[in-house]
Design a protein around this motif. Structure first.
Motif, PDB file in Angstrom:
ATOM      1  N   LEU A  17     -40.559  51.771 -78.453  1.00 54.14           N
ATOM      2  CA  LEU A  17     -39.640  51.155 -79.419  1.00 54.14           C
ATOM      3  C   LEU A  17     -38.228  51.733 -79.326  1.00 54.14           C
ATOM      4  CD1 LEU A  17     -41.936  50.977 -82.570  1.00 54.14           C
ATOM      5  CD2 LEU A  17     -41.130  49.055 -81.185  1.00 54.14           C
ATOM      6  N   GLY A  18     -38.117  53.036 -79.200  1.00 57.92           N
ATOM      7  CA  GLY A  18     -36.801  53.673 -79.130  1.00 57.92           C
ATOM      8  C   GLY A  18     -36.008  53.234 -77.921  1.00 57.92           C
ATOM      9  N   LYS A  19     -36.664  53.125 -76.795  1.00 58.00           N
ATOM     10  CA  LYS A  19     -36.017  52.726 -75.540  1.00 58.00           C
ATOM     11  C   LYS A  19     -35.533  51.270 -75.592  1.00 58.00           C
ATOM     12  CE  LYS A  19     -37.205  51.782 -70.745  1.00 58.00           C
ATOM     13  NZ  LYS A  19     -38.280  51.763 -69.766  1.00 58.00           N
ATOM     14  N   TYR A  20     -36.394  50.379 -76.053  1.00 62.36           N
ATOM     15  CA  TYR A  20     -36.063  48.955 -76.038  1.00 62.36           C
ATOM     16  C   TYR A  20     -35.096  48.546 -77.145  1.00 62.36           C
ATOM     17  CZ  TYR A  20     -39.409  47.821 -72.430  1.00 62.36           C
ATOM     18  OH  TYR A  20     -40.067  47.741 -71.228  1.00 62.36           O
ATOM     19  N   PHE A  21     -35.156  49.230 -78.273  1.00 57.83           N
ATOM     20  CA  PHE A  21     -34.395  48.768 -79.433  1.00 57.83           C
ATOM     21  C   PHE A  21     -33.409  49.803 -79.969  1.00 57.83           C
ATOM     22  CE2 PHE A  21     -38.520  46.630 -79.301  1.00 57.83           C
ATOM     23  CZ  PHE A  21     -38.066  45.346 -79.031  1.00 57.83           C
ATOM     24  N   LEU A  22     -33.233  50.890 -79.238  1.00 56.96           N
ATOM     25  CA  LEU A  22     -32.267  51.935 -79.595  1.00 56.96           C
ATOM     26  C   LEU A  22     -32.427  52.388 -81.044  1.00 56.96           C
ATOM     27  CD1 LEU A  22     -29.150  50.400 -77.791  1.00 56.96           C
ATOM     28  CD2 LEU A  22     -30.780  52.086 -76.889  1.00 56.96           C
ATOM     29  N   LEU A  23     -33.640  52.754 -81.397  1.00 54.32           N
ATOM     30  CA  LEU A  23     -33.947  53.183 -82.756  1.00 54.32           C
ATOM     31  C   LEU A  23     -33.895  54.708 -82.862  1.00 54.32           C
ATOM     32  CD1 LEU A  23     -37.092  50.959 -83.418  1.00 54.32           C
ATOM     33  CD2 LEU A  23     -34.724  50.460 -84.028  1.00 54.32           C
ATOM     34  N   SER A  24     -33.546  55.186 -84.038  1.00 54.93           N
ATOM     35  CA  SER A  24     -33.591  56.621 -84.310  1.00 54.93           C
ATOM     36  C   SER A  24     -35.055  57.044 -84.438  1.00 54.93           C
ATOM     37  CB  SER A  24     -32.846  56.937 -85.601  1.00 54.93           C
ATOM     38  OG  SER A  24     -33.576  56.440 -86.720  1.00 54.93           O
ATOM     39  N   GLU A  30     -40.945  54.684 -88.863  1.00 49.27           N
ATOM     40  CA  GLU A  30     -41.100  53.627 -89.863  1.00 49.27           C
ATOM     41  C   GLU A  30     -41.650  52.347 -89.235  1.00 49.27           C
ATOM     42  OE1 GLU A  30     -38.347  50.984 -92.938  1.00 49.27           O
ATOM     43  OE2 GLU A  30     -37.464  52.721 -91.940  1.00 49.27           O
ATOM     44  N   ALA A  31     -41.096  51.966 -88.090  1.00 44.25           N
ATOM     45  CA  ALA A  31     -41.532  50.744 -87.413  1.00 44.25           C
ATOM     46  C   ALA A  31     -42.971  50.870 -86.931  1.00 44.25           C
ATOM     47  CB  ALA A  31     -40.603  50.429 -86.246  1.00 44.25           C
ATOM     48  N   THR A  32     -43.322  52.007 -86.363  1.00 41.93           N
ATOM     49  CA  THR A  32     -44.685  52.229 -85.868  1.00 41.93           C
ATOM     50  C   THR A  32     -45.692  52.121 -87.001  1.00 41.93           C
ATOM     51  OG1 THR A  32     -43.884  53.632 -84.065  1.00 41.93           O
ATOM     52  CG2 THR A  32     -46.196  53.878 -84.692  1.00 41.93           C
ATOM     53  N   GLU A  33     -45.397  52.775 -88.117  1.00 43.77           N
ATOM     54  CA  GLU A  33     -46.301  52.724 -89.268  1.00 43.77           C
ATOM     55  C   GLU A  33     -46.422  51.303 -89.801  1.00 43.77           C
ATOM     56  OE1 GLU A  33     -44.871  55.634 -92.070  1.00 43.77           O
ATOM     57  OE2 GLU A  33     -45.442  57.308 -90.772  1.00 43.77           O
ATOM     58  N   ALA A  34     -45.298  50.591 -89.884  1.00 42.57           N
ATOM     59  CA  ALA A  34     -45.310  49.220 -90.405  1.00 42.57           C
ATOM     60  C   ALA A  34     -46.090  48.283 -89.487  1.00 42.57           C
ATOM     61  CB  ALA A  34     -43.879  48.708 -90.598  1.00 42.57           C
ATOM     62  N   ILE A  35     -45.936  48.442 -88.184  1.00 45.28           N
ATOM     63  CA  ILE A  35     -46.659  47.581 -87.238  1.00 45.28           C
ATOM     64  C   ILE A  35     -48.161  47.857 -87.312  1.00 45.28           C
ATOM     65  CG2 ILE A  35     -47.024  47.071 -84.795  1.00 45.28           C
ATOM     66  CD1 ILE A  35     -43.943  47.547 -84.461  1.00 45.28           C
ATOM     67  N   LYS A  36     -48.535  49.125 -87.314  1.00 46.62           N
ATOM     68  CA  LYS A  36     -49.965  49.463 -87.412  1.00 46.62           C
ATOM     69  C   LYS A  36     -50.562  48.922 -88.705  1.00 46.62           C
ATOM     70  CE  LYS A  36     -49.955  53.645 -84.564  1.00 46.62           C
ATOM     71  NZ  LYS A  36     -50.112  55.114 -84.584  1.00 46.62           N
ATOM     72  N   TYR A  37     -49.851  49.119 -89.816  1.00 41.16           N
ATOM     73  CA  TYR A  37     -50.326  48.618 -91.112  1.00 41.16           C
ATOM     74  C   TYR A  37     -50.469  47.098 -91.081  1.00 41.16           C
ATOM     75  CZ  TYR A  37     -50.197  47.169 -95.980  1.00 41.16           C
ATOM     76  OH  TYR A  37     -50.477  46.553 -97.182  1.00 41.16           O
ATOM     77  N   SER A  38     -49.455  46.417 -90.529  1.00 44.92           N
ATOM     78  CA  SER A  38     -49.479  44.951 -90.515  1.00 44.92           C
ATOM     79  C   SER A  38     -50.624  44.409 -89.683  1.00 44.92           C
ATOM     80  CB  SER A  38     -48.133  44.398 -90.020  1.00 44.92           C
ATOM     81  OG  SER A  38     -47.909  44.740 -88.665  1.00 44.92           O
ATOM     82  N   LEU A  71     -38.450  45.858 -89.311  1.00 41.58           N
ATOM     83  CA  LEU A  71     -37.167  46.353 -89.786  1.00 41.58           C
ATOM     84  C   LEU A  71     -36.268  45.128 -89.893  1.00 41.58           C
ATOM     85  CD1 LEU A  71     -36.719  49.499 -87.453  1.00 41.58           C
ATOM     86  CD2 LEU A  71     -37.627  49.452 -89.778  1.00 41.58           C
ATOM     87  N   ASP A  72     -35.043  45.296 -90.333  1.00 45.08           N
ATOM     88  CA  ASP A  72     -34.167  44.131 -90.512  1.00 45.08           C
ATOM     89  C   ASP A  72     -34.123  43.231 -89.282  1.00 45.08           C
ATOM     90  OD1 ASP A  72     -33.496  44.696 -93.124  1.00 45.08           O
ATOM     91  OD2 ASP A  72     -31.715  45.851 -92.570  1.00 45.08           O
ATOM     92  N   ASP A  73     -33.966  43.837 -88.116  1.00 46.29           N
ATOM     93  CA  ASP A  73     -33.867  43.039 -86.901  1.00 46.29           C
ATOM     94  C   ASP A  73     -34.909  43.456 -85.868  1.00 46.29           C
ATOM     95  OD1 ASP A  73     -32.733  40.930 -85.419  1.00 46.29           O
ATOM     96  OD2 ASP A  73     -31.497  42.341 -84.280  1.00 46.29           O
TER      97      ASP A  73
END
Length: 104
Positions: A17-24, A30-38, A71-73
């Protein structure tokens, strides 16, 4: 209970995720947890809480696929076959990439 399948593209983007979307680091967590939960929510219940804004896409080439926001985008794209209780997670993307229609 729904059967879950993922594409190689989904797996690759989820793992990077960090590489493809330049995330902190915090955004990655946050994204990993949200994706797993979803994924668990969809597998067990077939629906997501409203805050994910899960909806069917209507524009080519994604007509009939579902999209929801992590996340937003940051969007998760998946295809559902309710009759067979199958969910196929296709990719993780952004609005800009989604509009282009062609993902690497």
């Amino acid at each position: 209970m729904y059967n879950i399948k993922t594409t190689k593209l989904f797996d690759k983007r989820f793992a990077n995720l960090g590489k493809y979307f330049l995330l902190s680091n915090d955004e990655i967590k946050e994204a990993t947890e949200a994706i797993k939960y979803s994924i668990v929510e969809l597998q067990q219940n077939g629906v997501l809480p409203d805050e994910y804004d899960d909806h069917v896409l209507e524009d080519e080439p994604w007509t009939g696929f579902n999209e929801y926001h992590v996340l937003d985008d940051l969007l998760v794209i998946y295809y559902r076959v309710d009759k067979k209780k199958n969910l196929r997670f296709t990719t993780i993307t952004t609005h800009r990439e989604l509009r282009k229609g062609n993902l690497d």
